[in-house]
Enzyme design. Structure first.
Site, PDB file in Angstrom:
ATOM      1  N   ARG A 199       0.860  -1.188   0.000  1.00 19.05           N
ATOM      2  CA  ARG A 199       0.000   0.000   0.000  1.00 19.05           C
ATOM      3  C   ARG A 199       0.892   1.233   0.000  1.00 19.05           C
ATOM      4  O   ARG A 199       1.928   1.269   0.663  1.00 19.05           O
ATOM      5  CB  ARG A 199      -0.889   0.013   1.250  1.00 19.05           C
ATOM      6  N   GLU A 236      -3.897   7.345  -4.760  1.00 14.87           N
ATOM      7  CA  GLU A 236      -4.226   6.641  -5.999  1.00 14.87           C
ATOM      8  C   GLU A 236      -5.565   7.141  -6.517  1.00 14.87           C
ATOM      9  O   GLU A 236      -6.488   7.275  -5.701  1.00 14.87           O
ATOM     10  CB  GLU A 236      -4.322   5.128  -5.756  1.00 14.87           C
ATOM     11  N   HIS A 259      -1.499   0.011  -9.748  1.00 15.47           N
ATOM     12  CA  HIS A 259      -2.127  -0.976  -8.842  1.00 15.47           C
ATOM     13  C   HIS A 259      -2.624  -2.167  -9.675  1.00 15.47           C
ATOM     14  O   HIS A 259      -3.799  -2.558  -9.593  1.00 15.47           O
ATOM     15  CB  HIS A 259      -3.270  -0.333  -8.055  1.00 15.47           C
TER      16      HIS A 259
HETATM   17  C1  GLV Z   1      -5.125  -5.547  -3.814  1.00 16.22           C
HETATM   18  O1  GLV Z   1      -4.517  -4.551  -3.604  1.00 16.22           O
HETATM   19  C2  GLV Z   1      -5.573  -6.455  -2.781  1.00 16.22           C
HETATM   20  O2  GLV Z   1      -5.548  -6.088  -1.598  1.00 16.22           O
HETATM   21  O3  GLV Z   1      -5.988  -7.582  -3.125  1.00 16.22           O
END
Ligand code: GLV
Length: 304
Positions: free
Chosen positions: A220, A248, A267
């Protein structure tokens, strides 16, 4: 009759056949509620939609299981009513995330952005890269994502070193990071975002990484102090590969876009064509456990 609530009709298709006595409803969380929603006991929410959770829980007062499709649970943990089991999607995204980590490390270490840039300009511009053999790769976060990454790195003859909140067999504790960081060629972040990990990668952490080393973040964005990272990238001391950033989407003109030595992906780690089928295979198996009164897997418990 057990009512299962899924985010949309595509999810209903992906879930496939369910045992007799199960009614599946589709609800995207908006005002228009399907018949039977109030009887829901097993809910799969829309990915990364944590808006108006109290309102959604109020619409499903009999809820027993909230099964997420994501590995991360930070937006939901702590907001789930008493008596509802929260489950994550551990096992669904490990291979795709680990593969992107390898792709990012290889791309950065073999200087692919430089070569692509030169290709676009039609210029034959050789720079030296480095391979992964004997490279020490610190993987912070020793869950499924970290372990799958370590396994793949070993096949490249690299030396993965796993780190987690507390030490266990084959895993170092985050408290050991000050000793581990100065020897790392690559640092990979695969840990959850919690109150303890927010800002973990701060100026001091980054300063402990050796010159020329690479930071890879597939966890993250909030785990990294972005300003401190931009400073290290701008000075040319560190490189980075970021699949997650804060905020984001990364806004136009943000200094990370133009910082040297950084690869940014949007992401994308878990976003592969096979993800839906894999996630709903987990949901289907979990639903059958629930119906059989068996213990659920991937239950998120305790402090997060
Ligand atoms: C993606 O970021 C997830 O947490 O699966």
């Amino acid at each position: 009759m057990t009512v299962v609530c899924l985010p949309d009709s595509h999810a209903v298709e992906l879930l496939g056949p369910v045992p007799d006595g199960v009614r599946v409803v589709a609800w995207n969380g908006e005002a228009d509620q399907p018949d039977g929603l109030a009887e829901t006991t097993f809910w799969v929410p829309q990915v990364e939609d944590s808006t108006d959770l109290p309102g959604k829980f109020a619409a499903m007062p009999k809820l027993k299981v909230m099964q997420l499709l994501s590995a991360g649970v930070e937006d939901v943990a702590g907001h789930v009513p008493e008596g509802v089991q929260l489950c994550d999607a551990r096992g669904v995204h490990g291979s795709s995330v680990a593969e992107l980590v390898l792709a990012l490390i290889l791309a950065s270490n073999r200087r692919l952005p430089h070569f692509l840039d030169a290709q676009r300009r039609g210029v034959w511009d050789l720079v030296q890269g480095e391979d992964l053999r004997d490279k020490r790769v610190l993987i912070i976060g020793a869950g499924d994502l970290g372990e799958q990454t370590a396994r793949r790195l070993r096949s490249f003859d690299a030396e993965p070193v796993l780190v987690a909140h507390s030490a266990r067999d084959g895993v170092h504790a985050t408290a050991e990071l000050p000793d581990l960081l100065p020897d790392a060629d690559v640092v990979v972040l695969t840990l959850p975002l919690t109150s303890k990990t927010e800002g973990l990668v701060d100026a001091e952490f980054l300063a402990s990484m050796p010159a020329g080393s690479l930071l890879v973040n597939v966890a993250r964005g909030k785990i990294v102090d972005t300003d401190a990272l931009v400073a290290e990238l701008t000075s040319g001391r560190l490189r980075a590969a970021l699949d997650v950033v804060e905020p984001e989407p990364l806004p136009e003109g943000h200094p990370l876009w133009s910082a040297p030595g950084v690869i940014i992906t949007p992401h994308a780690a878990g976003d592969i064509t096979q993800a839906g089928a894999r996630a709903f295979a987990l949901v289907n198996a979990q639903l059958r456990r629930y119906l059989a009164g068996e213990p659920l897997i991937n239950v998120v418990e305790g402090d997060y």
